[in-house]
Design a protein around this motif. Structure first.
Motif, PDB file in Angstrom:
ATOM      1  N   HIS A 179      -2.375   3.273  -7.910  1.00 17.67           N
ATOM      2  CA  HIS A 179      -2.790   1.955  -7.431  1.00 17.67           C
ATOM      3  C   HIS A 179      -3.343   1.045  -8.520  1.00 17.67           C
ATOM      4  CE1 HIS A 179      -7.223   2.461  -7.665  1.00 17.67           C
ATOM      5  NE2 HIS A 179      -6.914   3.730  -7.622  1.00 17.67           N
ATOM      6  N   LEU A 180      -3.881   1.602  -9.618  1.00 19.11           N
ATOM      7  CA  LEU A 180      -4.541   0.767 -10.625  1.00 19.11           C
ATOM      8  C   LEU A 180      -3.641  -0.316 -11.230  1.00 19.11           C
ATOM      9  CD1 LEU A 180      -7.004   2.925 -12.753  1.00 19.11           C
ATOM     10  CD2 LEU A 180      -7.500   0.940 -11.336  1.00 19.11           C
ATOM     11  N   PRO A 181      -2.377  -0.030 -11.550  1.00 13.50           N
ATOM     12  CA  PRO A 181      -1.554  -1.107 -12.121  1.00 13.50           C
ATOM     13  C   PRO A 181      -1.441  -2.331 -11.229  1.00 13.50           C
ATOM     14  CG  PRO A 181      -0.507   1.015 -12.474  1.00 13.50           C
ATOM     15  CD  PRO A 181      -1.664   1.262 -11.549  1.00 13.50           C
ATOM     16  N   ALA A 182      -1.627  -2.158  -9.914  1.00 16.75           N
ATOM     17  CA  ALA A 182      -1.517  -3.282  -8.988  1.00 16.75           C
ATOM     18  C   ALA A 182      -2.860  -3.907  -8.658  1.00 16.75           C
ATOM     19  CB  ALA A 182      -0.834  -2.836  -7.695  1.00 16.75           C
ATOM     20  N   THR A 183      -3.965  -3.193  -8.885  1.00 20.00           N
ATOM     21  CA  THR A 183      -5.278  -3.686  -8.461  1.00 20.00           C
ATOM     22  C   THR A 183      -6.201  -4.022  -9.619  1.00 20.00           C
ATOM     23  OG1 THR A 183      -6.117  -1.410  -8.294  1.00 20.00           O
ATOM     24  CG2 THR A 183      -5.170  -2.380  -6.303  1.00 20.00           C
ATOM     25  N   ALA A 184      -5.809  -3.752 -10.857  1.00 17.23           N
ATOM     26  CA  ALA A 184      -6.715  -3.932 -11.992  1.00 17.23           C
ATOM     27  C   ALA A 184      -6.556  -5.279 -12.688  1.00 17.23           C
ATOM     28  CB  ALA A 184      -6.514  -2.802 -13.002  1.00 17.23           C
ATOM     29  N   GLY A 185      -5.746  -6.169 -12.146  1.00 19.25           N
ATOM     30  CA  GLY A 185      -5.638  -7.506 -12.701  1.00 19.25           C
ATOM     31  C   GLY A 185      -4.596  -7.692 -13.777  1.00 19.25           C
ATOM     32  N   PHE A 186      -3.715  -6.734 -13.960  1.00 22.59           N
ATOM     33  CA  PHE A 186      -2.663  -6.868 -14.962  1.00 22.59           C
ATOM     34  C   PHE A 186      -1.583  -7.835 -14.477  1.00 22.59           C
ATOM     35  CE2 PHE A 186      -4.343  -2.590 -15.919  1.00 22.59           C
ATOM     36  CZ  PHE A 186      -4.647  -2.768 -17.258  1.00 22.59           C
ATOM     37  N   ALA A 187      -0.888  -8.442 -15.439  1.00 22.33           N
ATOM     38  CA  ALA A 187       0.250  -9.298 -15.086  1.00 22.33           C
ATOM     39  C   ALA A 187       1.369  -8.413 -14.551  1.00 22.33           C
ATOM     40  CB  ALA A 187       0.720 -10.072 -16.320  1.00 22.33           C
ATOM     41  N   ARG A 188       1.761  -8.639 -13.307  1.00 20.07           N
ATOM     42  CA  ARG A 188       2.760  -7.760 -12.696  1.00 20.07           C
ATOM     43  C   ARG A 188       3.850  -8.572 -12.009  1.00 20.07           C
ATOM     44  NH1 ARG A 188       1.553  -6.503  -6.991  1.00 20.07           N
ATOM     45  NH2 ARG A 188      -0.422  -7.468  -6.391  1.00 20.07           N
ATOM     46  N   VAL A 189       4.997  -7.926 -11.882  1.00 24.32           N
ATOM     47  CA  VAL A 189       6.152  -8.519 -11.217  1.00 24.32           C
ATOM     48  C   VAL A 189       6.669  -7.507 -10.208  1.00 24.32           C
ATOM     49  CG1 VAL A 189       8.502  -9.380 -11.500  1.00 24.32           C
ATOM     50  CG2 VAL A 189       6.769  -9.915 -13.223  1.00 24.32           C
ATOM     51  N   ASN A 190       6.933  -7.965  -9.001  1.00 27.04           N
ATOM     52  CA  ASN A 190       7.509  -7.111  -7.960  1.00 27.04           C
ATOM     53  C   ASN A 190       8.942  -7.558  -7.682  1.00 27.04           C
ATOM     54  OD1 ASN A 190       4.419  -6.927  -7.385  1.00 27.04           O
ATOM     55  ND2 ASN A 190       5.314  -5.243  -6.212  1.00 27.04           N
ATOM     56  N   LEU A 191       9.881  -6.638  -7.858  1.00 33.89           N
ATOM     57  CA  LEU A 191      11.300  -6.909  -7.645  1.00 33.89           C
ATOM     58  C   LEU A 191      11.815  -6.083  -6.474  1.00 33.89           C
ATOM     59  CD1 LEU A 191      12.455  -6.755 -11.378  1.00 33.89           C
ATOM     60  CD2 LEU A 191      11.835  -8.791 -10.078  1.00 33.89           C
ATOM     61  N   ARG A 192      12.897  -6.529  -5.884  1.00 33.73           N
ATOM     62  CA  ARG A 192      13.525  -5.808  -4.781  1.00 33.73           C
ATOM     63  C   ARG A 192      15.022  -5.685  -5.050  1.00 33.73           C
ATOM     64  NH1 ARG A 192       9.735  -5.664  -0.701  1.00 33.73           N
ATOM     65  NH2 ARG A 192      11.272  -4.818   0.764  1.00 33.73           N
ATOM     66  N   TYR A 193      15.609  -4.589  -4.596  1.00 34.25           N
ATOM     67  CA  TYR A 193      17.044  -4.369  -4.743  1.00 34.25           C
ATOM     68  C   TYR A 193      17.516  -3.475  -3.606  1.00 34.25           C
ATOM     69  CZ  TYR A 193      16.046   0.348  -6.458  1.00 34.25           C
ATOM     70  OH  TYR A 193      15.631   1.650  -6.559  1.00 34.25           O
ATOM     71  N   ARG A 194      18.819  -3.348  -3.472  1.00 26.44           N
ATOM     72  CA  ARG A 194      19.403  -2.474  -2.460  1.00 26.44           C
ATOM     73  C   ARG A 194      20.387  -1.529  -3.132  1.00 26.44           C
ATOM     74  NH1 ARG A 194      18.784  -3.616   2.836  1.00 26.44           N
ATOM     75  NH2 ARG A 194      20.686  -2.475   3.339  1.00 26.44           N
TER      76      ARG A 194
ATOM     77  N   PHE B 297      -8.369  -1.859   3.416  1.00 27.26           N
ATOM     78  CA  PHE B 297      -9.453  -1.424   2.539  1.00 27.26           C
ATOM     79  C   PHE B 297      -9.351  -2.041   1.141  1.00 27.26           C
ATOM     80  CE2 PHE B 297     -10.290   2.887   4.852  1.00 27.26           C
ATOM     81  CZ  PHE B 297     -10.925   2.184   5.868  1.00 27.26           C
ATOM     82  N   ASN B 298      -8.130  -2.077   0.558  1.00 26.02           N
ATOM     83  CA  ASN B 298      -7.969  -2.420  -0.853  1.00 26.02           C
ATOM     84  C   ASN B 298      -7.208  -3.710  -1.128  1.00 26.02           C
ATOM     85  OD1 ASN B 298      -9.079   0.039  -2.371  1.00 26.02           O
ATOM     86  ND2 ASN B 298      -7.722   0.994  -0.876  1.00 26.02           N
ATOM     87  N   GLY B 299      -6.653  -4.327  -0.092  1.00 21.79           N
ATOM     88  CA  GLY B 299      -6.023  -5.617  -0.280  1.00 21.79           C
ATOM     89  C   GLY B 299      -4.575  -5.585  -0.706  1.00 21.79           C
ATOM     90  N   ILE B 300      -3.963  -4.415  -0.840  1.00 18.35           N
ATOM     91  CA  ILE B 300      -2.554  -4.337  -1.202  1.00 18.35           C
ATOM     92  C   ILE B 300      -1.834  -3.349  -0.279  1.00 18.35           C
ATOM     93  CG2 ILE B 300      -2.987  -4.845  -3.639  1.00 18.35           C
ATOM     94  CD1 ILE B 300      -2.301  -1.861  -4.188  1.00 18.35           C
ATOM     95  N   HIS B 301      -0.566  -3.629  -0.044  1.00 18.15           N
ATOM     96  CA  HIS B 301       0.296  -2.698   0.684  1.00 18.15           C
ATOM     97  C   HIS B 301       0.883  -1.753  -0.361  1.00 18.15           C
ATOM     98  CE1 HIS B 301       3.621  -1.097   3.030  1.00 18.15           C
ATOM     99  NE2 HIS B 301       3.086  -1.638   4.114  1.00 18.15           N
ATOM    100  N   LEU B 302       0.415  -0.526  -0.343  1.00 17.00           N
ATOM    101  CA  LEU B 302       0.724   0.393  -1.438  1.00 17.00           C
ATOM    102  C   LEU B 302       2.219   0.619  -1.598  1.00 17.00           C
ATOM    103  CD1 LEU B 302      -0.981   1.971  -3.495  1.00 17.00           C
ATOM    104  CD2 LEU B 302      -0.756   3.975  -2.029  1.00 17.00           C
ATOM    105  N   ALA B 303       2.951   0.787  -0.511  1.00 17.98           N
ATOM    106  CA  ALA B 303       4.375   1.075  -0.595  1.00 17.98           C
ATOM    107  C   ALA B 303       5.182  -0.128  -1.060  1.00 17.98           C
ATOM    108  CB  ALA B 303       4.894   1.561   0.756  1.00 17.98           C
ATOM    109  N   GLU B 304       4.785  -1.340  -0.662  1.00 12.19           N
ATOM    110  CA  GLU B 304       5.545  -2.534  -1.006  1.00 12.19           C
ATOM    111  C   GLU B 304       5.100  -3.151  -2.328  1.00 12.19           C
ATOM    112  OE1 GLU B 304       8.155  -3.580   0.615  1.00 12.19           O
ATOM    113  OE2 GLU B 304       7.983  -2.045   2.178  1.00 12.19           O
ATOM    114  N   GLU B 305       3.807  -3.130  -2.611  1.00  6.36           N
ATOM    115  CA  GLU B 305       3.278  -3.805  -3.796  1.00  6.36           C
ATOM    116  C   GLU B 305       3.042  -2.871  -4.974  1.00  6.36           C
ATOM    117  OE1 GLU B 305       0.296  -6.968  -2.920  1.00  6.36           O
ATOM    118  OE2 GLU B 305       0.403  -6.147  -0.878  1.00  6.36           O
TER     119      GLU B 305
END
Length: 342
Positions: free
Chosen positions: A185-200, A150-158
């Motif tokens: 969801h807005l921080p990921a879908t509103a066009g802001f400059a974003r960075v996605n990081l991963r860690y364990r 529906f929205n173009g993003i994987h909510l849990a991952e992105e």
């Protein structure tokens, strides 16, 4: 670990963790105090039924921890709403939302570095997921798949819960009618400059068990409130119903023209009624969910109510301000004395 000359707000949501609150906050302050120039810890007590509020009151006393802001809710709300309580009361240049039970606060310097370099939003995903039931994992995967469609993003991952937002993003979300819902969801879908990081990292404590029913209800609210797809689905089903009804009518007419040994209308009528009632049921279900959500937006009162609010008796920002004020007074006094001597 670097030092960042910023004011950082950190939002924690806790419920029924009276035995662990003091250790959680002590570790957080130890990790943050030397990381930034100023900070505040905003703790949202999500209507705890144990002694959490009493512990928090003690920790904000003269002998307690500095820079705490505590908001004790009168009724339990979902995690996104509780987080928004902290976000809309935050004063920092950057706001970090952290689950102190499952998120690793020691990963915060890496995230803050990305934010200081210009990212409006920094997300962090822990690759070590807490164990959940098979039914919950199946519903979780289905929801995220539908949401991405529906929205173009994987909510849990992105757009995970662990995040840092700058003040510009928080102010943008504040302009929406339902910021407690759109915050996720807005921080990921509103066009802001974003960075996605991963860690364990292993969870600090076992997180509270999630209930499938509550998660489904929350997922339906999120889908209905963040996309126009439900209404598009209504129109698509309506169009499909009209086409299907027309085609079936043609089929019945063809049977009547080319077959002579058909029982008078009973089978066709039964199939037509069952098919149309099934289709109408689907349309009414989706339409009813949409209307229910719109009615909730129009008629429902505030999503939360703060029953108690208290602040640390010691604020390091105030102490620094006092030092600066004293220094200014001493400088002015010295200048006056020099003028008199001259």
């Amino acid at each position: 670990m670097g030092f960042f000359p910023v004011f950082l707000s950190v939002v924690f949501v806790l419920r029924n963790r009276a035995d662990h609150i003091e250790n959680i906050l002590s570790d957080a302050i130890e990790g943050i105090a030397n990381l930034v120039r100023d900070y505040e810890l905003i703790i949202i007590d999500n209507a705890s039924e144990d002694d959490s509020v009493a512990v928090l009151k003690r920790l904000t006393g003269e002998d307690g921890q500095p820079n705490l802001q505590v908001y004790a809710l009168t009724k339990e709300v979902d995690t996104d709403t509780a987080c928004w309580v902290g976000l809309e009361n935050a004063l920092g240049d950057f706001v970090a939302v952290i689950d102190p039970l499952s998120d690793d606060i020691h990963f915060l310097p890496t995230m803050l570095e990305k934010a200081a370099l210009g990212a409006d939003v920094v997300f962090a995903t822990n690759e070590r997921k807490p164990p959940q039931s098979l039914a919950y994992r199946g519903a979780y995967a289905a929801f995220n798949g539908i949401y991405k469609w529906f929205n173009g993003i994987h909510l849990a991952e992105e757009a995970p819960q662990y995040r840092i937002l700058n003040k510009k993003v928080v102010n943008f979300i504040l302009q929406h009618a339902q910021p407690a819902i759109s915050y996720r969801h807005l921080p990921a879908t509103a066009g802001f400059a974003r960075v996605n990081l991963r860690y364990r990292a292993a969870p600090r404590l076992a997180p509270s068990k999630k209930h499938l029913g509550d998660s489904i209800d929350r997922g339906m609210r999120l889908l209905a409130s963040t996309t126009r797809t439900p209404m598009r689905l209504v129109t698509s089903l309506s169009l499909f119903g009209a086409v299907a009804n027309l085609l079936y009518s043609c089929y019945v007419v063809a049977i009547g023209l080319f077959k002579t040994n058909v029982a008078p209308g009973w089978i066709s009528l039964s199939l037509q009624q069952s098919g149309m009632f099934f289709l109408i049921s689907l349309v009414l279900l989706v339409l009813g969910e949409y209307i229910l959500h719109m009615a909730t937006l129009s008629n429902e009162g505030p999503l939360y109510h703060v029953g108690q609010e208290f602040t640390s008796a010691r604020l390091t920002r105030r102490e620094k301000l006092n030092i600066e004020e004293i220094a200014a007074i001493e400088a002015a006094t010295t200048g006056q004395q020099i003028e008199r001597m001259a």
